[in-house]
Design a protein around this motif. Structure first.
Motif, PDB file in Angstrom:
ATOM      1  N   GLU A   6       0.829  -1.195   0.000  1.00 55.34           N
ATOM      2  CA  GLU A   6       0.000   0.000   0.000  1.00 55.34           C
ATOM      3  C   GLU A   6       0.867   1.249   0.000  1.00 55.34           C
ATOM      4  OE1 GLU A   6      -2.531  -0.151   3.378  1.00 55.34           O
ATOM      5  OE2 GLU A   6      -3.914   1.361   2.633  1.00 55.34           O
ATOM      6  N   CYS A  22      -2.941   0.221  -3.917  1.00 56.48           N
ATOM      7  CA  CYS A  22      -2.745  -1.082  -3.290  1.00 56.48           C
ATOM      8  C   CYS A  22      -2.383  -2.077  -4.393  1.00 56.48           C
ATOM      9  CB  CYS A  22      -3.993  -1.524  -2.548  1.00 56.48           C
ATOM     10  SG  CYS A  22      -3.842  -3.135  -1.743  1.00 56.48           S
ATOM     11  N   CYS A  96      -5.606  -1.591   3.095  1.00 58.77           N
ATOM     12  CA  CYS A  96      -6.109  -2.238   1.887  1.00 58.77           C
ATOM     13  C   CYS A  96      -6.472  -3.687   2.212  1.00 58.77           C
ATOM     14  CB  CYS A  96      -5.049  -2.189   0.796  1.00 58.77           C
ATOM     15  SG  CYS A  96      -5.516  -3.070  -0.714  1.00 58.77           S
ATOM     16  N   ALA A 107      -3.113  -5.294   3.812  1.00 60.85           N
ATOM     17  CA  ALA A 107      -1.855  -4.570   3.653  1.00 60.85           C
ATOM     18  C   ALA A 107      -1.406  -4.060   5.015  1.00 60.85           C
ATOM     19  CB  ALA A 107      -2.035  -3.416   2.685  1.00 60.85           C
TER      20      ALA A 107
END
Length: 116
Positions: A6, A22, A96, A107
């Protein structure tokens, strides 16, 4: 195991814009959905926006409708969250998220700070 990287967070004044990205380590073409959640200090993680990749169906939290836009680029295995007209209450860590019909992936999170 899908890796999500990310980027795009930062500090912006109220009314400003940011775009989060992302990038997934594998094809997102057949992914069920991708999106972002956020968590403000002292609050629970909340859904911000989701895109169902089969038909590009999108969902937004009421608090961001009309200001945020989620999209994806399957050729780049990347999803984007364009955030406009940012407000101080948008401040938080944005995560994300990806679901590939088998498992959820997250993420590392990126900080978004909106100054008043």
């Amino acid at each position: 195991q899908v890796q999500l990287v990310e980027s795009g967070g930062g500090v912006v004044p109220a009314g400003g814009s940011l775009r989060l990205s992302c990038a997934a380590s594998e094809s997102i073409f057949s992914t069920k959905k991708m999106g972002w959640y956020r968590q403000a200090p002292g609050k629970q993680r909340e859904l911000v926006a989701i895109i169902a990749t089969s038909r590009d169906t999108t969902y937004y939290a009421d608090s961001v409708k009309g200001r945020f836009a989620i999209s994806r680029d399957s050729a780049k295995n990347t999803a984007y969250l364009q955030m406009n007209a940012l407000k101080p209450e948008d401040t938080g860590v944005y995560y994300c998220y990806l679901n590939n019909y088998r498992q959820d992936y997250w993420a590392q999170g990126t900080q978004v700070t909106v100054s008043s």
